[in-house]
Design a protein around this motif. Structure first.
Motif, PDB file in Angstrom:
ATOM      1  N   GLU A   1      37.316  44.498  -8.394  1.00 14.66           N
ATOM      2  CA  GLU A   1      36.417  45.646  -8.334  1.00 14.66           C
ATOM      3  C   GLU A   1      35.548  45.669  -9.579  1.00 14.66           C
ATOM      4  O   GLU A   1      36.003  45.321 -10.662  1.00 14.66           O
ATOM      5  N   VAL A   2      34.306  46.082  -9.399  1.00 15.63           N
ATOM      6  CA  VAL A   2      33.369  46.255 -10.506  1.00 15.63           C
ATOM      7  C   VAL A   2      32.936  47.706 -10.489  1.00 15.63           C
ATOM      8  O   VAL A   2      32.528  48.225  -9.447  1.00 15.63           O
ATOM      9  N   GLU A   3      33.067  48.368 -11.643  1.00 17.31           N
ATOM     10  CA  GLU A   3      32.699  49.780 -11.715  1.00 17.31           C
ATOM     11  C   GLU A   3      31.222  49.965 -11.404  1.00 17.31           C
ATOM     12  O   GLU A   3      30.376  49.266 -11.947  1.00 17.31           O
ATOM     13  N   ASP A   4      30.948  50.907 -10.515  1.00 16.48           N
ATOM     14  CA  ASP A   4      29.583  51.254 -10.182  1.00 16.48           C
ATOM     15  C   ASP A   4      29.534  52.755  -9.950  1.00 16.48           C
ATOM     16  O   ASP A   4      30.154  53.228  -8.991  1.00 16.48           O
TER      17      ASP A   4
ATOM     18  N   ALA B   1      32.886  35.416 -11.486  1.00 16.49           N
ATOM     19  CA  ALA B   1      31.514  35.589 -10.990  1.00 16.49           C
ATOM     20  C   ALA B   1      31.350  35.311  -9.497  1.00 16.49           C
ATOM     21  O   ALA B   1      30.655  36.074  -8.812  1.00 16.49           O
ATOM     22  N   PRO B   2      31.969  34.248  -8.937  1.00 17.53           N
ATOM     23  CA  PRO B   2      31.773  34.001  -7.504  1.00 17.53           C
ATOM     24  C   PRO B   2      32.325  35.106  -6.598  1.00 17.53           C
ATOM     25  O   PRO B   2      31.968  35.189  -5.433  1.00 17.53           O
ATOM     26  N   HIS B   3      33.166  35.969  -7.148  1.00 15.11           N
ATOM     27  CA  HIS B   3      33.791  37.029  -6.353  1.00 15.11           C
ATOM     28  C   HIS B   3      33.076  38.369  -6.498  1.00 15.11           C
ATOM     29  O   HIS B   3      33.526  39.369  -5.952  1.00 15.11           O
ATOM     30  N   VAL B   4      31.974  38.389  -7.252  1.00 14.19           N
ATOM     31  CA  VAL B   4      31.213  39.616  -7.494  1.00 14.19           C
ATOM     32  C   VAL B   4      29.881  39.493  -6.766  1.00 14.19           C
ATOM     33  O   VAL B   4      29.153  38.514  -6.975  1.00 14.19           O
TER      34      VAL B   4
ATOM     35  N   GLY C   1      26.315  39.458  -6.196  1.00 11.47           N
ATOM     36  CA  GLY C   1      25.236  39.315  -7.166  1.00 11.47           C
ATOM     37  C   GLY C   1      25.671  38.614  -8.446  1.00 11.47           C
ATOM     38  O   GLY C   1      24.867  38.437  -9.353  1.00 11.47           O
ATOM     39  N   GLY C   2      26.931  38.222  -8.534  1.00 11.27           N
ATOM     40  CA  GLY C   2      27.422  37.508  -9.715  1.00 11.27           C
ATOM     41  C   GLY C   2      27.600  38.417 -10.912  1.00 11.27           C
ATOM     42  O   GLY C   2      27.496  39.630 -10.822  1.00 11.27           O
TER      43      GLY C   2
END
Length: 167
Positions: free
Chosen positions: A48-51, A81-84, A86-87
């Motif tokens: 997960e990436v905080e947004d 990076a490949p799992h996000v 937009g990288g």
């Protein structure tokens, strides 16, 4: 030291404990007989990436950077990076010299901050902050580079416990 521990292991964003890239940078395999237990490779099942991104604390970032293995940060970023979508941002191969941390409000700004012009570029600070603080490994594994031993990560908690024969 305790700032990174608090922020990396027990950050309560959205009410959950998370494992960040910052945490990964301080973990290593202690399997008996292994000479190379760091940096751990990352296998992603869920990320997960905080947004929106968390608030940037420049002073904390500048205090943490000298304690990090920057090569391990770059490795982690390339594995994640490949799992996000937009990288991830591209980081420089080497960090520029860090600015001095002004701990005395009476210091002369002309002499205390003469080295931070490259760090005035908010994109480098924002990119480092995003990778270190806003990327969370929820499920997957951390893999010892020397033995191939997999340490599972479930619910953002890495299980680094060794089996009896590994101690």
């Amino acid at each position: 030291f305790f700032d990174w521990l608090y922020l990396s292991l027990s950050a309560y964003h959205s009410g959950s404990i998370t494992m960040r890239v910052l945490t990964h940078n301080f973990l290593q395999s202690n399997v008996k007989g292994i000479e190379i237990g760091y940096p751990l490779q990352i296998e992603v099942e869920r990320l997960e990436v905080e947004d929106p991104p968390s608030e940037i604390n420049r002073e904390l970032l500048f205090r943490l950077l000298p304690k990090l293995n920057y090569a391990a940060v770059l490795q982690a970023a390339s594995e994640l990076a490949p799992h996000v979508d937009g990288g991830l941002p591209t980081l420089p191969a080497e960090l520029p010299p860090l600015p001095p941390i002004n701990t005395n409000e009476d210091d002369d700004p002309e002499t205390s901050n003469n080295n931070d012009s490259v760090w005035d570029d908010s994109s480098l600070v924002a990119d480092l902050h995003k990778i270190l603080f806003d990327v969370h490994l929820i499920d997957g594994a951390l893999i010892c580079p020397g033995s191939g031993r997999r340490f599972p990560v479930k619910g953002a908690i890495p299980n680094m416990l060794l089996h009896a024969d590994e101690i």
